[in-house]
Design a protein around this motif. Structure first.
Motif, mmCIF file in Angstrom:
data_model
loop_
_atom_site.group_PDB
_atom_site.id
_atom_site.type_symbol
_atom_site.label_atom_id
_atom_site.label_comp_id
_atom_site.label_asym_id
_atom_site.label_seq_id
_atom_site.Cartn_x
_atom_site.Cartn_y
_atom_site.Cartn_z
ATOM 1 N N LEU B 32 0.873 -1.174 0.000
ATOM 2 C CA LEU B 32 0.000 0.000 0.000
ATOM 3 C C LEU B 32 0.909 1.222 0.000
ATOM 4 O O LEU B 32 1.623 1.474 0.972
ATOM 5 N N ILE B 33 0.906 1.934 -1.133
ATOM 6 C CA ILE B 33 1.855 3.032 -1.317
ATOM 7 C C ILE B 33 1.128 4.361 -1.234
ATOM 8 O O ILE B 33 0.017 4.504 -1.745
ATOM 9 N N GLY B 34 1.765 5.312 -0.607
ATOM 10 C CA GLY B 34 1.181 6.642 -0.568
ATOM 11 C C GLY B 34 2.151 7.580 0.103
ATOM 12 O O GLY B 34 2.997 7.151 0.878
ATOM 13 N N LEU B 35 2.043 8.860 -0.218
ATOM 14 C CA LEU B 35 2.901 9.836 0.442
ATOM 15 C C LEU B 35 2.491 9.898 1.912
ATOM 16 O O LEU B 35 1.457 9.360 2.299
ATOM 17 N N ASN B 36 3.289 10.561 2.715
ATOM 18 C CA ASN B 36 2.967 10.666 4.138
ATOM 19 C C ASN B 36 1.621 11.350 4.332
ATOM 20 O O ASN B 36 1.288 12.289 3.621
ATOM 21 N N LEU B 145 1.917 -4.880 7.949
ATOM 22 C CA LEU B 145 3.095 -4.174 8.459
ATOM 23 C C LEU B 145 3.016 -2.705 8.124
ATOM 24 O O LEU B 145 2.847 -2.333 6.967
ATOM 25 N N ASP B 146 3.176 -1.889 9.164
ATOM 26 C CA ASP B 146 3.107 -0.443 8.944
ATOM 27 C C ASP B 146 4.526 0.125 8.858
ATOM 28 O O ASP B 146 5.255 0.130 9.847
ATOM 29 N N GLU B 147 4.914 0.562 7.670
ATOM 30 C CA GLU B 147 6.204 1.216 7.445
ATOM 31 C C GLU B 147 7.388 0.502 8.110
ATOM 32 O O GLU B 147 8.121 1.112 8.888
ATOM 33 N N LEU B 175 0.568 -7.574 3.760
ATOM 34 C CA LEU B 175 0.147 -6.230 3.340
ATOM 35 C C LEU B 175 1.053 -5.248 4.056
ATOM 36 O O LEU B 175 1.149 -5.242 5.278
ATOM 37 N N ILE B 176 1.759 -4.458 3.268
ATOM 38 C CA ILE B 176 2.822 -3.636 3.824
ATOM 39 C C ILE B 176 2.584 -2.191 3.362
ATOM 40 O O ILE B 176 2.191 -1.960 2.234
ATOM 41 N N THR B 177 2.751 -1.232 4.255
ATOM 42 C CA THR B 177 2.640 0.163 3.812
ATOM 43 C C THR B 177 4.038 0.758 3.724
ATOM 44 O O THR B 177 4.929 0.387 4.487
ATOM 45 N N THR B 178 4.229 1.622 2.780
ATOM 46 C CA THR B 178 5.515 2.311 2.695
ATOM 47 C C THR B 178 5.379 3.574 1.857
ATOM 48 O O THR B 178 4.482 3.691 1.038
ATOM 49 N N HIS B 179 6.265 4.511 2.101
ATOM 50 C CA HIS B 179 6.380 5.637 1.174
ATOM 51 C C HIS B 179 7.746 5.583 0.486
ATOM 52 O O HIS B 179 8.050 6.395 -0.354
#
Lengths: 130, 226
Positions: B32-36, B145-147, B175-179
Motif C-alpha cells: 500500500l503506497i502513498g505519500l505521508n 506491516l506499517d512502514e 500487506l505492507i505500507t511504505t512511502h
C-alpha cells in the motif's frame, strides 16, 4: 551471486537471462542441478513468486527440466544450449548495432575498429589468463 | 484473501479515507503506497479493528476478521520501553494462543537479537526487527506491516528483505505500507496506490514492467507528480 536488476524490466525475465548467460558460458553445465527456488529468492532478495515464474519460463523454453519433488536441472539437449548461445550473441549484436547506427559510422571504419579493439581485448584476456 | 470493500473514515472534520476498496492475496506481498499522511496507517488499523472504519466491510477469506489469523506489526513498539525482549515474548505467549516460541527463537537467531536486551537500549532498526519477530511468531495467515523500513539502517533493511524472501513467509499474505518503495521494489507482487484518501492505481508489478516497461517509481511519479 549478484544480479544488477533493472527496475523497468520484468524481474523474472532478468532472472531467466542471467541463467541463460551462465548456461551459454558453461558456468552451468548440461544436466547440472539448479539452485533451489527458495535459496535463490533469499540470495537475490526478490519475491519467491518471481523466482517461481522464472523457473516456469525456463521450463517452457526447455532450458531446465524438473521432475516431481526433485531439484531442477539444466537441460542436456545440445540443440537448446546452442540456441541459447546464438540468441545471446544475436541480442548483444542487435543492441550494439542499434547504438552504433545512431553515430553514422561506415562499415569499413566499424569493422576496422572492432578488429583492433576486439584483438586488444583478446590479448589482454590471454595475458591475464596465463 | 483480504478484501477491503468501500471503507470510509473521518477524523473530526477531515475525511481521511474517502472511499477505499482493494484486495490482498494470500501467498503474495501487497504494498500500500502513498505519500505521508494519505491514510495508509489508518487503513491498516481499520482492517485490524483498532480504529474501526465509519463505513464499509473488511473480509478475510470471506469472513469477518479473526485476530488469530491476522497479525499487525505497528511502526512503534506497543510495549513499555523498560521491557526486555523476553518479557515481550512472555506477554505475547499469554495473549496469543497460537504464538509459536520455536518460530520466535528462530527469528531471534536470524536477526541476531539478545532476548535479555531492554527495548529502550535498542536501535530503531533492531526494534523494528523485534516488532516483526513478535508479529510473525503469532504464525498468522496474514501479516500487516506499517512502514517496517522507515528510518532504519541499511543492514536492518537487508535482513528484513531477506526474511520476506525466505520460507518463513511462505504461503502467508503480506500487506505492507511504505512511502519508500525503493527498498522493496523487487519483493512486491502487487502495488496499491493511495492518494487523498482514494485508491488511484492497483496493479501487478511484473505486468507493468512487462507491458509498459515502467518501474513502481515511474508509476508513482505519474500519480504523485515530480
Amino acid at each position: 551471486m549478484i544480479i544488477q536488476f533493472n527496475t523497468r524490466a520484468p524481474v523474472y525475465i532478468q532472472v531467466v537471462d542471467y541463467f541463460k548467460k551462465k548456461m551459454a558460458l558453461g558456468e552451468l553445465q548440461a544436466g547440472e542441478e539448479m539452485p533451489s527456488r527458495r535459496e535463490l529468492a533469499t540470495e537475490l532478495k526478490i519475491n519467491p513468486n518471481t523466482v517461481q515464474k522464472a523457473f516456469k519460463e525456463m521450463e517452457e523454453q526447455q532450458l531446465i527440466t524438473t521432475e516431481r519433488n526433485r531439484p531442477s536441472r539444466v537441460t542436456t539437449d545440445e540443440h537448446v544450449l546452442k540456441r541459447i548461445r546464438t540468441e545471446l550473441v544475436d541480442e548483444a549484436v542487435a543492441v550494439f548495432v542499434e547504438s552504433i547506427q545512431e553515430l553514422d559510422v561506415t562499415m569499413d571504419e566499424l569493422v576496422d575498429k572492432i578488429k583492433r579493439q576486439y584483438g586488444e581485448g583478446n590479448i589482454n584476456d590471454r595475458s591475464t589468463g596465463s | 484473501m483480504i478484501e477491503v470493500l468501500g471503507v470510509k473514515k473521518r477524523y473530526r472534520k477531515k475525511q481521511v479515507i474517502e472511499e477505499v476498496s482493494f484486495t490482498a492475496q494470500k501467498g503474495e506481498i501487497t504494498c500500500l503506497i502513498g505519500l505521508n499522511g494519505t491514510g495508509k496507517s489508518t487503513i491498516l488499523k481499520g482492517i485490524m479493528g483498532l480504529t474501526p472504519f465509519d463505513q464499509g466491510t473488511v473480509l478475510v477469506d470471506g469472513k469477518p476478521i479473526d485476530l488469530n489469523r491476522v497479525a499487525f506489526v505497528p511502526d512503534h513498539s506497543t510495549f513499555p520501553i523498560h521491557f526486555t525482549i523476553e518479557q515481550c515474548e512472555a506477554f505475547m505467549r499469554d495473549f496469543y494462543p497460537k504464538f509459536d516460541p520455536k518460530l520466535f527463537a528462530r527469528l531471534v537467531d536470524e536477526f541476531k537479537l539478545f532476548p535479555e536486551d531492554k527495548l529502550n537500549e535498542l536501535s530503531k532498526g533492531t526494534l523494528a526487527k523485534v516488532n516483526l519477530a513478535l508479529g510473525i511468531a503469532q504464525d498468522p495467515d496474514y501479516l500487516l506491516l506499517d512502514e517496517p523500513f522507515s528510518g532504519i539502517d541499511v543492514f536492518s533493511k537487508e535482513q528484513i528483505v531477506e526474511l520476506f524472501s525466505s520460507d518463513i513467509m511462505e504461503d502467508r499474505g503480506v500487506l505492507i505500507t511504505t512511502h519508500e518503495i525503493e527498498d522493496i521494489e523487487y519483493l512486491v507482487d502487487k502495488a496499491v496506490m493511495l492518494n487523498r484518501g482514494r485508491i488511484v492505481r492497483e496493479f501487478d508489478v511484473e505486468d507493468v514492467r512487462f507491458i509498459h516497461g515502467k518501474s513502481i517509481v515511474d508509476v508513482m511519479r505519474e500519480e504523485y507528480g515530480a
